[in-house]
Design a protein around this motif. Sequence first.
Motif, short mmCIF file in Angstrom:
data_model
loop_
_atom_site.label_atom_id
_atom_site.label_comp_id
_atom_site.label_asym_id
_atom_site.label_seq_id
_atom_site.Cartn_x
_atom_site.Cartn_y
_atom_site.Cartn_z
N ASP A 58 -76.88 -39.97 0.91
CA ASP A 58 -77.53 -38.66 1.02
C ASP A 58 -77.68 -37.98 -0.33
OD1 ASP A 58 -78.72 -36.78 2.81
OD2 ASP A 58 -77.15 -35.40 2.24
N VAL A 59 -78.78 -37.27 -0.46
CA VAL A 59 -78.98 -36.33 -1.57
C VAL A 59 -79.67 -35.09 -1.02
CG1 VAL A 59 -79.00 -37.81 -3.61
CG2 VAL A 59 -81.05 -37.65 -2.20
N PRO A 60 -79.31 -33.91 -1.54
CA PRO A 60 -79.94 -32.68 -1.05
C PRO A 60 -81.19 -32.35 -1.87
CG PRO A 60 -78.11 -32.10 -2.45
CD PRO A 60 -78.19 -33.62 -2.44
N VAL A 61 -82.16 -33.24 -1.80
CA VAL A 61 -83.35 -33.15 -2.64
C VAL A 61 -84.30 -34.25 -2.15
CG1 VAL A 61 -82.45 -34.80 -4.35
CG2 VAL A 61 -84.00 -33.01 -5.10
N TYR A 100 -72.06 -29.11 -3.57
CA TYR A 100 -73.01 -28.19 -2.93
C TYR A 100 -72.66 -27.85 -1.48
CZ TYR A 100 -75.41 -29.56 -7.17
OH TYR A 100 -75.70 -29.80 -8.47
N ASN A 101 -71.36 -27.87 -1.16
CA ASN A 101 -70.91 -27.43 0.15
C ASN A 101 -69.66 -26.56 0.00
OD1 ASN A 101 -72.39 -28.69 2.59
ND2 ASN A 101 -72.19 -30.43 1.20
N GLU A 102 -69.33 -25.87 1.07
CA GLU A 102 -68.07 -25.12 1.15
C GLU A 102 -67.07 -25.96 1.95
OE1 GLU A 102 -66.95 -22.23 0.09
OE2 GLU A 102 -68.75 -21.47 -0.89
N ASN A 105 -66.84 -25.28 5.84
CA ASN A 105 -67.99 -25.77 6.61
C ASN A 105 -68.01 -27.28 6.71
OD1 ASN A 105 -69.05 -23.22 7.04
ND2 ASN A 105 -70.39 -23.28 5.26
N ARG A 135 -80.76 -27.56 -8.98
CA ARG A 135 -81.76 -26.50 -8.92
C ARG A 135 -82.11 -26.06 -7.49
NH1 ARG A 135 -86.72 -27.61 -11.51
NH2 ARG A 135 -86.95 -25.38 -11.88
N ASN A 136 -81.64 -26.81 -6.50
CA ASN A 136 -81.79 -26.36 -5.11
C ASN A 136 -80.62 -25.49 -4.65
OD1 ASN A 136 -84.21 -27.66 -4.88
ND2 ASN A 136 -83.37 -29.49 -3.90
N PHE A 137 -79.65 -25.30 -5.56
CA PHE A 137 -78.43 -24.56 -5.20
C PHE A 137 -78.08 -23.52 -6.26
CE2 PHE A 137 -78.40 -28.44 -2.80
CZ PHE A 137 -77.99 -28.04 -1.54
N ASN A 138 -79.09 -22.76 -6.65
CA ASN A 138 -78.85 -21.59 -7.50
C ASN A 138 -78.44 -21.93 -8.93
OD1 ASN A 138 -79.40 -20.04 -5.30
ND2 ASN A 138 -77.41 -19.01 -5.21
N TYR A 195 -61.08 -23.59 -7.85
CA TYR A 195 -62.46 -23.48 -7.36
C TYR A 195 -62.57 -22.84 -5.99
CZ TYR A 195 -63.54 -26.77 -11.14
OH TYR A 195 -63.69 -27.37 -12.37
N GLU B 102 -75.62 -22.30 2.37
CA GLU B 102 -76.69 -22.37 1.38
C GLU B 102 -78.00 -22.66 2.11
OE1 GLU B 102 -76.93 -22.14 -1.89
OE2 GLU B 102 -74.81 -21.83 -2.38
N TYR B 104 -80.68 -24.38 1.38
CA TYR B 104 -81.18 -25.76 1.40
C TYR B 104 -80.43 -26.58 2.45
CZ TYR B 104 -83.60 -29.89 -0.29
OH TYR B 104 -84.42 -30.99 -0.37
N ASN B 105 -79.12 -26.43 2.48
CA ASN B 105 -78.32 -27.19 3.44
C ASN B 105 -78.62 -26.80 4.88
OD1 ASN B 105 -76.94 -28.64 1.47
ND2 ASN B 105 -75.21 -27.21 1.41
N ARG B 108 -82.12 -27.54 6.16
CA ARG B 108 -82.24 -28.98 6.35
C ARG B 108 -81.54 -29.43 7.63
NH1 ARG B 108 -79.39 -33.53 3.01
NH2 ARG B 108 -80.46 -35.31 3.94
N SER B 197 -81.73 -19.06 -5.65
CA SER B 197 -82.73 -19.81 -6.40
C SER B 197 -82.81 -21.21 -5.80
CB SER B 197 -82.34 -19.92 -7.88
OG SER B 197 -82.36 -18.64 -8.48
N VAL B 198 -83.96 -21.55 -5.29
CA VAL B 198 -84.17 -22.86 -4.67
C VAL B 198 -85.49 -23.41 -5.20
CG1 VAL B 198 -84.45 -24.13 -2.52
CG2 VAL B 198 -82.90 -22.15 -2.60
N ALA B 199 -85.38 -24.46 -6.02
CA ALA B 199 -86.58 -24.95 -6.71
C ALA B 199 -87.38 -25.93 -5.86
CB ALA B 199 -86.16 -25.61 -8.02
N ASN B 203 -86.29 -32.23 1.93
CA ASN B 203 -86.54 -33.67 2.05
C ASN B 203 -86.86 -34.09 3.48
OD1 ASN B 203 -83.95 -33.30 2.95
ND2 ASN B 203 -82.97 -34.42 1.27
#
Lengths: 449, 449
Positions: A58-61, A100-102, A105, A135-138, A195, B102, B104-105, B108, B197-199, B203
């Motif tokens: 998987d990729v979020p893009v 790119y997740n919490e 969740n 860039r899809n996550f701020n 974090y 987020e 994007y997540n 999707r 910001s979501v560029a 997918n």
Amino acid sequence: MTRPGQLHLNAFLMSVGHHEAAWRLPESDPYADLNVEHFKNLARIAERGKLDSLFLADVPVIFDQVGRRPSGILEPTVLLTALAGATQHIGLIATASTTYNEPYNLARRFASLDIVSGGRAGWNIVTTAGLDSARNFNLDALPAHRDRYERAAEFVDVSVKLWDSWDDDAIVADKEAGVWGDQDRIYPPAHKGRYYSVAGALNLPRSAQGRPVLVQAGSSENGRNFAAKYAEAVFTAHQTLPDAQEFYDDLKRRAAEHGRDPDRVKILPGIVPLIGATESEARELEAELERLIRPEYALTQLADLLGVDPGELSLDAPLPASLPEEEQIEGAKSRRTLIVNLGRRENLTVRELIGRLGGGRGHLTFAGTAVQVADKLEHWFESGAADGFNIMAPVLPSGLAAFVDQVVPILQERGRFRTAYTGQTLREHYGLPRPANTNTANRPTALLP
Amino acid sequence: MTRPGQLHLNAFLMSVGHHEAAWRLPESDPYADLNVEHFKNLARIAERGKLDSLFLADVPVIFDQVGRRPSGILEPTVLLTALAGATQHIGLIATASTTYNEPYNLARRFASLDIVSGGRAGWNIVTTAGLDSARNFNLDALPAHRDRYERAAEFVDVSVKLWDSWDDDAIVADKEAGVWGDQDRIYPPAHKGRYYSVAGALNLPRSAQGRPVLVQAGSSENGRNFAAKYAEAVFTAHQTLPDAQEFYDDLKRRAAEHGRDPDRVKILPGIVPLIGATESEARELEAELERLIRPEYALTQLADLLGVDPGELSLDAPLPASLPEEEQIEGAKSRRTLIVNLGRRENLTVRELIGRLGGGRGHLTFAGTAVQVADKLEHWFESGAADGFNIMAPVLPSGLAAFVDQVVPILQERGRFRTAYTGQTLREHYGLPRPANTNTANRPTALLP
């Protein structure tokens, strides 16, 4: 038999196959990446072969260029939930990003998949390379490789706390007294780290297998250390037996240094099997797929992976003599080195290198008869290069069906693979014990004989 | 017939029922909240009744006290994916938070559910009240109500951009030319807003219904404005017909002020139907459930909702004369006011109020025969208080089965409900058109006749 035991086999599913040109074959449905029935069919084929697990990357893009190959990617925990309903035994491993997740969740979504599937979930932990994802996550820049791994380590620590936040006997279900759960057997993480801050308990109890199996696929220095500490199964890519042996020995040693039983880290190199009734038939399929590659797509991707401008690569020349070192790459470090070594070792032109990568993106491609494929797998297993394999069929469903119906029976005859599922959970398939709850394992009572 | 047309009906599923004490009944499985087969059974019952949709609430925290009632909550997009595989037509509405995800997540994941289910997904947009939720996501304080709604608005704007980032004809699938998708028909959001910001493009392409149906359930001032701008269906709670009529008129008017067709905002008040062969049998079930409530649990929750210390409430006294105003509440604003009004209007003791809230947490509870329930629903519909209803069975599965097998046939005989599904997508069930792609709807060519 130089090494006793059985292989573990995972089916890595990807739209109509791992080969980038598979979708152009007459047999392929170019919309299959969006068709849940296609994936249910694949899952049933893999389960027919008694494979340990299914796996989704998987990729979020948008992955790659949309012109090149099917680019729809159904979110893996959703898709695997659908596949859980179409199967009974096979494990279900989804990729998800710690960057790119919490934790609350994501741990919860995996716990949900694990409960819905009866204890069959696994999480392939990735830190997600690529500026386009960031860039899809701020973000305007990709977090550094080392930072991503530090974040990943804390993310997994929190996730384990969340998965273990209910004692196995926390649900009392006492209708008479009107007490459903015992608050004293709930352990809120109260985590405050560098974090993440996560105060409360997960809103789900442990699953049949305790918690999802942790899987990892990075082979860089950071990736190896991470895998040695956390991973229970490792997907990896090697072009040669010595490379695979080196990785295998190194990772088992590192796991032992972390105080872990090295046998509880299952190492599965990827293989792209091109199976034919004869070797030449297999090679014909390989050649046909290679002819269907449009190299201009791959050139852009290769340049990106090597950290150079596409203009620096020429299709009919070898790789440039000077390339950025692995240290300078913030993305897929070990894959970069594998590809550079492959190009240099075999003195390939960029066009030839692209052809070699078109099927498996760096994973070992092997064309042969079912017996030759079985021999290859057994040889790597006996040579201490693998505990099993990540099967990356170049064309789906036909390549997976060929593996299951032709290669698996040979491995079964040789005593190298199960002939029936003997367990119900993913942990049982991989020979991993159900982990004790980290909150209660060290309670004084637990230390009594 | 004072108002023509048919009702829309949604089944709000919650473990073994909406009544907090339902799990204590002999018929109830106290582990059902973790059993996907229980939910598949509920989904099949609802589909047998030709209901428009299923709905799952959600909070990213242990809901309530674990002693009080079943507290496991499978993540809704995962659970609904499992239910998609067990059903053919019914819509699938999942709650998810804009404060703790987020775009994007989440966009999707809903797109994935929408594609896997053949266009049956809906998203109940919530901003998630409660400090305990905030503390699971790196925060020490709950973001203010207004800030949460501002964030939610931008989140939905970005989500629509993501869902529309592929033109409906973006997939070319030209095997001969080796072109799968047309990059020129992909529209990356390139969104840079106050919160997000979501560029890049999603997918995944659009689904059969274009994008998920947007649902909303907040009835505060912020909530009504949000619903008027975005919601295509609204779940709401009212104790009296005049309150429901006021809300209905107000929201339709606000939608029109936003330039929207008010008929494309379907308003569904919640109702907890207690159905008996006779009215007294229905009241017996109500009384039995009320006896099974342990008020000490509810007292804590009520105090939290009203913004007071539990010590300020006394079980056998009415509500305190002085309570924090709605403006001072950062959580569920309109629910607070509904409960205070209910207690004051009927001069209830706290114990009585808790009994009245035990079934529906503020939603209308109605005990009667199937004919009486059907009459009530039809009366509210004809009186301009509802376009349909959110059916909150107090006990599951029995309460949903009673509604489907006894009330639905009456509504069907009266021409007030469908006797068969006439559409395939959730939008078709609710009479909502497939939305045009916001990226291409305003292209010059689209303006030509």
